[in-house]
Design a protein around this motif. Structure first.
Motif, PDB file in Angstrom:
ATOM      1  N   ASN A  88       0.843  -1.185   0.000  1.00 65.15           N
ATOM      2  CA  ASN A  88       0.000   0.000   0.000  1.00 65.15           C
ATOM      3  C   ASN A  88       0.885   1.245   0.000  1.00 65.15           C
ATOM      4  OD1 ASN A  88      -2.425  -1.459   0.169  1.00 65.15           O
ATOM      5  ND2 ASN A  88      -2.209  -1.636   2.374  1.00 65.15           N
ATOM      6  N   TYR A  89       0.559   2.199  -0.865  1.00 64.74           N
ATOM      7  CA  TYR A  89       1.342   3.415  -0.982  1.00 64.74           C
ATOM      8  C   TYR A  89       0.420   4.625  -0.889  1.00 64.74           C
ATOM      9  CZ  TYR A  89       4.934   0.206  -2.264  1.00 64.74           C
ATOM     10  OH  TYR A  89       5.830  -0.827  -2.221  1.00 64.74           O
ATOM     11  N   PRO A  90       0.583   5.437   0.162  1.00 63.52           N
ATOM     12  CA  PRO A  90      -0.276   6.619   0.291  1.00 63.52           C
ATOM     13  C   PRO A  90       0.049   7.665  -0.771  1.00 63.52           C
ATOM     14  CG  PRO A  90       1.301   6.508   2.109  1.00 63.52           C
ATOM     15  CD  PRO A  90       1.497   5.280   1.277  1.00 63.52           C
ATOM     16  N   VAL A  91      -0.986   8.225  -1.346  1.00 63.04           N
ATOM     17  CA  VAL A  91      -0.863   9.287  -2.342  1.00 63.04           C
ATOM     18  C   VAL A  91      -1.624  10.498  -1.811  1.00 63.04           C
ATOM     19  CG1 VAL A  91      -1.476  10.017  -4.681  1.00 63.04           C
ATOM     20  CG2 VAL A  91      -0.694   7.664  -4.259  1.00 63.04           C
ATOM     21  N   THR A  92      -0.979  11.647  -1.805  1.00 67.21           N
ATOM     22  CA  THR A  92      -1.628  12.898  -1.418  1.00 67.21           C
ATOM     23  C   THR A  92      -1.816  13.735  -2.671  1.00 67.21           C
ATOM     24  OG1 THR A  92      -0.562  12.838   0.753  1.00 67.21           O
ATOM     25  CG2 THR A  92      -1.447  14.951   0.037  1.00 67.21           C
ATOM     26  N   PHE A  93      -3.038  14.209  -2.887  1.00 71.38           N
ATOM     27  CA  PHE A  93      -3.298  15.053  -4.052  1.00 71.38           C
ATOM     28  C   PHE A  93      -2.497  16.362  -3.932  1.00 71.38           C
ATOM     29  CE2 PHE A  93      -7.623  12.913  -3.819  1.00 71.38           C
ATOM     30  CZ  PHE A  93      -7.319  11.995  -4.802  1.00 71.38           C
ATOM     31  N   PRO A  94      -2.040  16.922  -5.055  1.00 69.79           N
ATOM     32  CA  PRO A  94      -1.336  18.199  -5.000  1.00 69.79           C
ATOM     33  C   PRO A  94      -2.151  19.291  -4.302  1.00 69.79           C
ATOM     34  CG  PRO A  94      -1.010  17.197  -7.146  1.00 69.79           C
ATOM     35  CD  PRO A  94      -2.033  16.350  -6.412  1.00 69.79           C
ATOM     36  N   VAL A  95      -3.458  19.303  -4.529  1.00 69.40           N
ATOM     37  CA  VAL A  95      -4.365  20.207  -3.809  1.00 69.40           C
ATOM     38  C   VAL A  95      -5.587  19.387  -3.384  1.00 69.40           C
ATOM     39  CG1 VAL A  95      -3.613  22.346  -4.943  1.00 69.40           C
ATOM     40  CG2 VAL A  95      -5.452  21.011  -5.948  1.00 69.40           C
ATOM     41  N   PRO A  96      -6.106  19.613  -2.168  1.00 70.56           N
ATOM     42  CA  PRO A  96      -7.270  18.841  -1.726  1.00 70.56           C
ATOM     43  C   PRO A  96      -8.534  19.231  -2.504  1.00 70.56           C
ATOM     44  CG  PRO A  96      -6.479  20.288   0.034  1.00 70.56           C
ATOM     45  CD  PRO A  96      -5.589  20.485  -1.149  1.00 70.56           C
ATOM     46  N   PHE A  97      -9.367  18.245  -2.755  1.00 69.15           N
ATOM     47  CA  PHE A  97     -10.661  18.477  -3.401  1.00 69.15           C
ATOM     48  C   PHE A  97     -11.700  18.885  -2.355  1.00 69.15           C
ATOM     49  CE2 PHE A  97      -8.906  15.268  -6.410  1.00 69.15           C
ATOM     50  CZ  PHE A  97      -9.123  15.931  -7.607  1.00 69.15           C
ATOM     51  N   THR A  98     -12.695  19.640  -2.790  1.00 69.29           N
ATOM     52  CA  THR A  98     -13.913  19.798  -1.999  1.00 69.29           C
ATOM     53  C   THR A  98     -14.731  18.520  -2.152  1.00 69.29           C
ATOM     54  OG1 THR A  98     -13.910  22.170  -2.412  1.00 69.29           O
ATOM     55  CG2 THR A  98     -15.975  21.195  -1.632  1.00 69.29           C
ATOM     56  N   THR A  99     -14.839  18.046  -3.391  1.00 70.65           N
ATOM     57  CA  THR A  99     -15.507  16.780  -3.709  1.00 70.65           C
ATOM     58  C   THR A  99     -14.673  16.045  -4.738  1.00 70.65           C
ATOM     59  OG1 THR A  99     -17.672  17.822  -3.382  1.00 70.65           O
ATOM     60  CG2 THR A  99     -17.639  15.721  -4.560  1.00 70.65           C
ATOM     61  N   VAL A 100     -14.243  14.841  -4.402  1.00 74.98           N
ATOM     62  CA  VAL A 100     -13.509  14.029  -5.371  1.00 74.98           C
ATOM     63  C   VAL A 100     -14.537  13.189  -6.120  1.00 74.98           C
ATOM     64  CG1 VAL A 100     -12.971  12.181  -3.743  1.00 74.98           C
ATOM     65  CG2 VAL A 100     -11.572  12.468  -5.753  1.00 74.98           C
ATOM     66  N   LEU A 101     -14.478  13.175  -7.443  1.00 75.04           N
ATOM     67  CA  LEU A 101     -15.460  12.463  -8.247  1.00 75.04           C
ATOM     68  C   LEU A 101     -14.971  11.084  -8.672  1.00 75.04           C
ATOM     69  CD1 LEU A 101     -16.603  15.460 -10.478  1.00 75.04           C
ATOM     70  CD2 LEU A 101     -17.743  14.525  -8.445  1.00 75.04           C
ATOM     71  N   GLN A 102     -13.700  10.988  -9.055  1.00 78.61           N
ATOM     72  CA  GLN A 102     -13.184   9.716  -9.555  1.00 78.61           C
ATOM     73  C   GLN A 102     -11.658   9.711  -9.519  1.00 78.61           C
ATOM     74  OE1 GLN A 102     -13.643   6.414  -9.940  1.00 78.61           O
ATOM     75  NE2 GLN A 102     -15.428   6.844 -11.176  1.00 78.61           N
ATOM     76  N   VAL A 103     -11.100   8.531  -9.241  1.00 77.58           N
ATOM     77  CA  VAL A 103      -9.654   8.323  -9.312  1.00 77.58           C
ATOM     78  C   VAL A 103      -9.402   7.015 -10.040  1.00 77.58           C
ATOM     79  CG1 VAL A 103      -7.522   7.934  -8.020  1.00 77.58           C
ATOM     80  CG2 VAL A 103      -9.213   9.551  -7.161  1.00 77.58           C
ATOM     81  N   VAL A 104      -8.441   7.028 -10.936  1.00 79.37           N
ATOM     82  CA  VAL A 104      -8.033   5.819 -11.646  1.00 79.37           C
ATOM     83  C   VAL A 104      -6.522   5.679 -11.485  1.00 79.37           C
ATOM     84  CG1 VAL A 104      -7.888   4.683 -13.892  1.00 79.37           C
ATOM     85  CG2 VAL A 104      -9.898   6.053 -13.321  1.00 79.37           C
ATOM     86  N   ALA A 105      -6.074   4.471 -11.142  1.00 82.00           N
ATOM     87  CA  ALA A 105      -4.641   4.188 -11.039  1.00 82.00           C
ATOM     88  C   ALA A 105      -4.325   2.997 -11.936  1.00 82.00           C
ATOM     89  CB  ALA A 105      -4.254   3.876  -9.602  1.00 82.00           C
ATOM     90  N   VAL A 106      -3.257   3.102 -12.685  1.00 84.21           N
ATOM     91  CA  VAL A 106      -2.839   2.021 -13.579  1.00 84.21           C
ATOM     92  C   VAL A 106      -1.349   1.770 -13.391  1.00 84.21           C
ATOM     93  CG1 VAL A 106      -4.630   2.460 -15.293  1.00 84.21           C
ATOM     94  CG2 VAL A 106      -2.403   3.559 -15.520  1.00 84.21           C
TER      95      VAL A 106
END
Length: 102
Positions: A33-51
């Protein structure tokens, strides 16, 4: 709509009005498991895709990435593989996220 903010870096974002597109990558050589922090926080996150980028990996290995524990500030990227040795091989996980910042 006008681009109101951006960081056009390898782990960056662009904000168009209230719509935000963020992206990045992580590198690892082991499952886990690898934690990822968004460059800027969302008010509402809609979707994330990791490949997983298979460039340079043995063709006998099956590798994949998944998204877990999604929040407005980040997520956990899970890296798994089976079949074939990938020890000490750098695996690149690329991700993209879309959401809203008001």
């Amino acid at each position: 709509p006008i681009i109101v903010a951006s960081s056009l870096t390898p782990n960056g974002y662009v904000k168009i009005g209230t719509f935000v597109l963020q992206w990045g990558s992580i590198a690892t050589s082991v499952e886990g498991n690898y934690p990822v922090t968004f460059p800027v926080p969302f008010t509402t996150v809609l979707q994330v895709v990791a490949v997983q980028d298979k460039t340079g990996l043995p063709t006998t290995s099956d590798t994949w990435a998944s998204v877990a524990s999604l929040t407005n500030v980040g997520f956990i990227a899970r890296v798994d593989w089976t079949g074939g040795a990938v020890d000490n091989t750098s695996i690149s996980i690329r991700w993209i996220a879309v959401g809203i910042i008001v």
